[in-house]
Motif scaffolding. Sequence first.
Motif, mmCIF file in Angstrom:
data_model
loop_
_atom_site.group_PDB
_atom_site.id
_atom_site.type_symbol
_atom_site.label_atom_id
_atom_site.label_comp_id
_atom_site.label_asym_id
_atom_site.label_seq_id
_atom_site.Cartn_x
_atom_site.Cartn_y
_atom_site.Cartn_z
ATOM 1 N N ASP A 62 38.290 25.712 34.570
ATOM 2 C CA ASP A 62 36.895 25.519 34.989
ATOM 3 C C ASP A 62 36.526 26.490 36.106
ATOM 4 O OD1 ASP A 62 36.902 23.502 33.175
ATOM 5 O OD2 ASP A 62 36.685 21.857 34.607
ATOM 6 N N ILE A 63 37.468 26.702 37.027
ATOM 7 C CA ILE A 63 37.201 27.637 38.125
ATOM 8 C C ILE A 63 37.001 29.049 37.578
ATOM 9 C CG2 ILE A 63 38.269 28.760 40.127
ATOM 10 C CD1 ILE A 63 39.454 26.062 40.870
ATOM 11 N N LEU A 64 37.816 29.436 36.613
ATOM 12 C CA LEU A 64 37.686 30.775 36.017
ATOM 13 C C LEU A 64 36.340 30.940 35.318
ATOM 14 C CD1 LEU A 64 41.284 31.330 34.616
ATOM 15 C CD2 LEU A 64 40.117 32.730 36.317
ATOM 16 N N GLU A 65 35.925 29.894 34.610
ATOM 17 C CA GLU A 65 34.630 29.960 33.922
ATOM 18 C C GLU A 65 33.492 30.132 34.926
ATOM 19 O OE1 GLU A 65 31.909 27.198 30.915
ATOM 20 O OE2 GLU A 65 34.025 26.726 31.223
ATOM 21 N N ALA A 66 33.564 29.377 36.026
ATOM 22 C CA ALA A 66 32.527 29.490 37.059
ATOM 23 C C ALA A 66 32.570 30.857 37.731
ATOM 24 C CB ALA A 66 32.710 28.379 38.085
ATOM 25 N N ALA A 67 33.774 31.373 37.973
ATOM 26 C CA ALA A 67 33.909 32.687 38.609
ATOM 27 C C ALA A 67 33.316 33.776 37.728
ATOM 28 C CB ALA A 67 35.378 32.975 38.903
ATOM 29 N N ARG A 68 33.539 33.655 36.425
ATOM 30 C CA ARG A 68 32.998 34.645 35.490
ATOM 31 C C ARG A 68 31.472 34.599 35.478
ATOM 32 N NH1 ARG A 68 35.328 37.715 31.657
ATOM 33 N NH2 ARG A 68 34.043 38.405 29.914
ATOM 34 N N GLU A 69 30.926 33.393 35.550
ATOM 35 C CA GLU A 69 29.463 33.246 35.587
ATOM 36 C C GLU A 69 28.878 33.888 36.841
ATOM 37 O OE1 GLU A 69 28.790 29.104 35.300
ATOM 38 O OE2 GLU A 69 29.260 28.979 33.152
ATOM 39 N N ARG A 70 29.667 33.897 37.919
ATOM 40 C CA ARG A 70 29.190 34.491 39.182
ATOM 41 C C ARG A 70 29.285 36.008 39.176
ATOM 42 N NH1 ARG A 70 28.657 31.278 43.575
ATOM 43 N NH2 ARG A 70 29.243 32.992 44.952
ATOM 44 N N SER A 105 33.715 31.212 49.398
ATOM 45 C CA SER A 105 33.046 30.024 49.942
ATOM 46 C C SER A 105 32.505 29.115 48.845
ATOM 47 C CB SER A 105 31.912 30.446 50.882
ATOM 48 O OG SER A 105 30.946 31.216 50.188
ATOM 49 N N TRP A 106 32.186 29.701 47.668
ATOM 50 C CA TRP A 106 31.625 28.889 46.577
ATOM 51 C C TRP A 106 32.630 27.866 46.055
ATOM 52 C CZ3 TRP A 106 33.795 29.086 41.661
ATOM 53 C CH2 TRP A 106 34.689 30.135 41.416
ATOM 54 N N THR A 141 34.358 25.890 47.823
ATOM 55 C CA THR A 141 34.084 24.669 48.586
ATOM 56 C C THR A 141 32.711 24.119 48.240
ATOM 57 O OG1 THR A 141 35.460 25.506 50.400
ATOM 58 C CG2 THR A 141 33.938 23.705 50.917
ATOM 59 N N GLU A 142 31.718 25.014 48.144
ATOM 60 C CA GLU A 142 30.344 24.569 47.870
ATOM 61 C C GLU A 142 30.220 23.906 46.496
ATOM 62 O OE1 GLU A 142 28.261 28.195 48.271
ATOM 63 O OE2 GLU A 142 28.607 28.373 50.444
ATOM 64 N N LYS A 143 30.825 24.499 45.473
ATOM 65 C CA LYS A 143 30.669 23.998 44.111
ATOM 66 C C LYS A 143 31.625 22.853 43.785
ATOM 67 C CE LYS A 143 30.657 25.482 39.245
ATOM 68 N NZ LYS A 143 29.347 24.895 38.941
ATOM 69 N N TRP A 144 32.874 22.980 44.238
ATOM 70 C CA TRP A 144 33.900 22.025 43.812
ATOM 71 C C TRP A 144 34.381 21.108 44.935
ATOM 72 C CZ3 TRP A 144 33.877 22.288 38.779
ATOM 73 C CH2 TRP A 144 33.694 23.495 38.125
ATOM 74 N N GLY A 145 33.959 21.368 46.153
ATOM 75 C CA GLY A 145 34.415 20.543 47.277
ATOM 76 C C GLY A 145 35.859 20.789 47.644
ATOM 77 N N ILE A 146 36.364 21.992 47.343
ATOM 78 C CA ILE A 146 37.759 22.313 47.661
ATOM 79 C C ILE A 146 37.853 22.684 49.134
ATOM 80 C CG2 ILE A 146 39.682 23.881 47.188
ATOM 81 C CD1 ILE A 146 38.567 24.196 44.351
ATOM 82 N N ALA A 147 38.568 21.874 49.884
ATOM 83 C CA ALA A 147 38.745 22.141 51.310
ATOM 84 C C ALA A 147 39.954 23.061 51.511
ATOM 85 C CB ALA A 147 38.940 20.830 52.062
ATOM 86 N N ASN A 148 40.138 23.510 52.739
ATOM 87 C CA ASN A 148 41.305 24.331 53.103
ATOM 88 C C ASN A 148 41.428 25.591 52.243
ATOM 89 O OD1 ASN A 148 42.062 22.303 54.964
ATOM 90 N ND2 ASN A 148 43.113 21.191 53.340
ATOM 91 N N VAL A 149 40.309 26.186 51.904
ATOM 92 C CA VAL A 149 40.357 27.495 51.246
ATOM 93 C C VAL A 149 40.665 28.497 52.351
ATOM 94 C CG1 VAL A 149 39.073 29.230 49.953
ATOM 95 C CG2 VAL A 149 38.730 26.790 49.460
ATOM 96 N N SER A 150 41.947 28.882 52.417
ATOM 97 C CA SER A 150 42.415 29.630 53.591
ATOM 98 C C SER A 150 42.035 31.101 53.568
ATOM 99 C CB SER A 150 43.937 29.505 53.704
ATOM 100 O OG SER A 150 44.563 29.943 52.517
ATOM 101 N N GLU A 151 41.623 31.623 52.414
ATOM 102 C CA GLU A 151 41.296 33.040 52.310
ATOM 103 C C GLU A 151 39.797 33.214 52.083
ATOM 104 O OE1 GLU A 151 43.240 35.467 52.816
ATOM 105 O OE2 GLU A 151 45.235 34.566 52.732
ATOM 106 N N PRO A 152 39.143 34.091 52.827
ATOM 107 C CA PRO A 152 37.708 34.331 52.604
ATOM 108 C C PRO A 152 37.447 35.042 51.286
ATOM 109 C CG PRO A 152 38.592 35.882 54.214
ATOM 110 C CD PRO A 152 39.684 34.897 53.936
#
Length: 851
Positions: free
Chosen positions: A167-175, A182-183, A185-196
Motif C-alpha cells: 500500500d505504501i508503494l502504491e501511494a508513493a507511486r501516486e505521489r 513526512s507524508w 506520517t500524514e497519510k498513514w499515521g506512522i510515527a518515528n519516521v527517523s529519516e526525512p
Amino acid sequence: MSQAQPQSRAERVEELVAECLMRMEEGASSIPFDEICSEAPEMIDEVRSAVEVAGGFQRLQNAGPGSDPLIGKLLVERYRVSECIGSGAMGVVYGAADLELSREVAIKVVHTKLLDRGKALARFEREAAALAAIRHDAVVTVYDRGITSDGSPFLVMERIDGVPCSDILEAARERGGDDDSSWLTEKWGIANVSEPSYFRQAVQWAASLASGLEAAHSAGVYHRDVKPSNVMITREGKAILLDFGIAAKDDHATLTQTDAAVGTPVYMAPEALLGRTKAKPTQDVYSLAATLYHFLTLQAPYQGSSAEVLTALATRDPIPAFKVRPGLPRDAQAILDHGLARNPSNRYQSAASMEVDLRSMLAYRPVSVRPTSTLVRAARRFRSSKVLLGAVAATVLIIGALGIRALQESSSERRHIAHKEAMRHVQAGLGVMNLENRTVADKELRTAASEALDRLARAGHDPVVEHLLRATFRLDHGDVAAAKSDMRAVASAAGTRFASELVQRYEALPEGSSSALDLDLEEMPELETVDDEYLHAFHLLRQLKRSEATEALQSDRLVGHRHAQELRLLCVTPQLNRKRRANDWASFMDFVDAFVADIESVEEATGYRSAMTAHLLGFAYVRSDQFHRALEMAEQALELAPTSSGAVLNAGDAALSLGLLEVAESYFEYGSRILPGYVKLQQGLAKIYAVRGEGERARDLVSVASFPQSASGDRARAILRIRTEVGLAVKWYESDPELAHEAAQRALDLCATLPETNETRRVFEPYAASLTKDAETDLATAMLKELCREPNDMNSLLDLTKTLGDDLSGEQTQLLKAWLGSYLDRYLAKHREAGAGNFLRSVDDASASKL
C-alpha cells in the motif's frame, strides 16, 4: 504387498484445486491450469470452476460478521474472535481478544474445506514451526496454535497495527516519487519516521528486514516469499516480515508440492525457477534486494504477465535502478547489483552482510561492493543473446577490457576473503593486554604467530589494520626496524596527517625498544577519519590508558570497524569482574547476556568468529560459572590462534572449576610455554598441586611466579602463598595432621602481613585458623563459608564432603542453606531460558563422574 487404491475423480479434482490455491497464495498472478492439469486435461473446466469458487471465498469472508460463523466465537476457551481483517486462498486472518492475557491478537485460520486436508495441515505445521523458531523485532511473533471446533488449524500471532508495504508503494507511486517522508506520517499515521527522505527511510526498513532474515536463517528457516505485501510497517515505524507459509527449514531439501518454483516470480531468485532447489540464504537475499529495488524505483524489477516475468527472470538482469530513478546514489546501485546478482555465488552470502552495507550507506560510510559497470552489463547481454554472440569477433577489445575489470573485481573480493580469514587467526588481545602478556616465549609458537600476521599483511584488503597489527607484534618482540617499516605502510594507506605524524613518532623509537610505552604520543594532529580514530584508540590501549581508550572506542565512526569493535568489547571485561563482585547474580547475568549478545552481533555483522571474539565469549562464560561453554569457547580461540594466553587461562580455569585437574594442568603448562612465570598460570598450577598434596612443587611454583617489584607485587605473592598453603593443609588434614598444621600456620602468618580489610585475609584467616586446631566442626564451617562465597567451586565441594560430620551445628545448617540458596540463584539465572535437557546434555561424561 497391497496396492494403493486408485484415486476417485473427486479426489483428483480436490488435489488439483489444492495445488492451484497454493499457487494463488504464493503470489502467482495467474494460475497455469494447463500445466497443473497436464496429466488430467479432461478435468480442467471443473478445476477452473472450483478455483473461481475459492476465489470468491475471500469476498465471502469480508462480507460482514453475519456471514462468518467464527466471528463472535470463543476458540479453545481463550480467544474471542471479533472481526475478519484479511483473507486469501489458503486462509483467513481474524482479529481477536486474548482473554487470558488481556491483549489483542491476530488469528490465522487455515482453510481445509476447499483444500486437501493433509496439504493444508502440512502448510500450517510449516508456518507454525518456522515462526516458533524465530525471535526478532522484524519478524512477526507467534504466540499459540490450536484447532477450531470444525477441525481447522489456527495460529495466534501478535496483531500488528500498521500498513502493508504494498500500500505504501502504491501511494508513493501516486505521489510521483516525491522524496519527502513526512507524508508517511500524514497519510498513514506512522510515527518515528527517523529519516526525512523516503529513499533513506526505505533503506532503513530494508536493513531491519535483513536483520530479521538473518535471525530466521540462523534458526534454520528460509522465508522464500519476501515481497512488499509480506512486509508490514507498524504505526511506530518498524518493518515486520509476515507470512512464513511457504518457508523452508534446514531439515527439508525442498518443500514444493511439485517440481514447480516456489515464491512470487517478480521477487524470486533466478535459481528458484529450477524448482526443488534447496532453500538458501542467498534466495531470500535476492528477494529482499528485489523488494528494495521496488521501494527505490517504485516499480518491480520485472514488468509484464507472469509468463513474461518468468522469461525475463530466466534470461536477463533487471533494468539498472539508476536508469529508472535518476540520481540514485552509487552505493545504493552497488547494493542492488550485488543483491540481485543472477549467480548466487556473486550475491551477498548472508542477509547480515547485506545489512552491514545498508547501514554503512545510511551512516555515509563506504560499502563493501561496487556497482556493476556498463561493460560488465554488456558482457552479460552477450552471454544471453544469440544475435550479440554473432558479433563477438568484432568486439575483442571490449571483451578484453571487460576481462581486466572483472579480474580487478575478483581480486578485490579475494583480498576481502583473505583478510577475514587471516583476522580470525590473530592472537586474542594482541598488543593490548597487560605488558607481561604481550610476548610469546616459545620460539616455535612465536614463529607460527608471526607467520599468521604475515598472511594478514599480504591480504591487502585493509592495510591500516593489517600492518598495524604486525607492527605491534614486531615491536613487542624487539624488532624495531620491521615495526617502523610496517608503520610506514600504515601511514601510506591512511593518507592522513595523524597517521603521518604517528609514523614519525615510531621513527624516533630507539633501537632495542620493545614497548609501546616508549612512544611519545603527546600533541598529535586532529583526528580526521575512521582510520585516525582507530589508530588513536588502539595506541591508547597500547599505552595502558584504558579509560581514555574505552571512551574513544565509543565513536560512531567506528561502529562498522570490526577490530575496533573487538577492542571495545575487550574494554568491557573489567565491568564483568566488578559486577560479579556486586553480589547481585541476576543483575550480573543480565549484563553477561547483553555482553554475549553484543559479541555475537559483531560476529554476525561481519560474518566470522575470530580468536578474539571466541576468547571474549570464553571469558564471559568463565566469569558467569558456565564452565562447559567457557571451555568450548577457549578451545575455539586456541584452535584459531594458539598463542592466545587469555584463552589458555580461560580453558585452565574452566577445567579446574569442573574438577578436571589433568585437563586444567595441561592447559596451564601449555600456557607456560607462551608466558613462563605468568602469575595467573602459576596460581592455577599451584592450586592443582595443592589439591594433590604436592607441597614442594606447589611452593616452588609460587617462588618463580613473576610479580612486580613493588608493595602490590609483594601483596599478590602473599595472597598466592596463602591460597597454596591452605590448599595443602586441607589435603593433608586427615592423612598427615602435622604437615597440615604447619601449612595452616604459614597461611596464618602470611595473613597477618595483609591489611585487615583485605578480602583474602578476611576469607582465609578463619579457614587457616580452623586447620591449626583439632576441630572438624570449625573446618567444615570454614569450608561452608568458602562455598557460600564461590557456590560452584567443585574442589571446595569435594573437600567439604570429606570433612562434614553427621551431626550439623546450627551455624553449619544455616550456612548449608545459604550455600544452597546461592547455588540455586546462580543456576536459575544461568538457565532461566534453557530447558533441563539442554543443561544435562552440556555435562560431559568426565565431569559427570566427578559430580
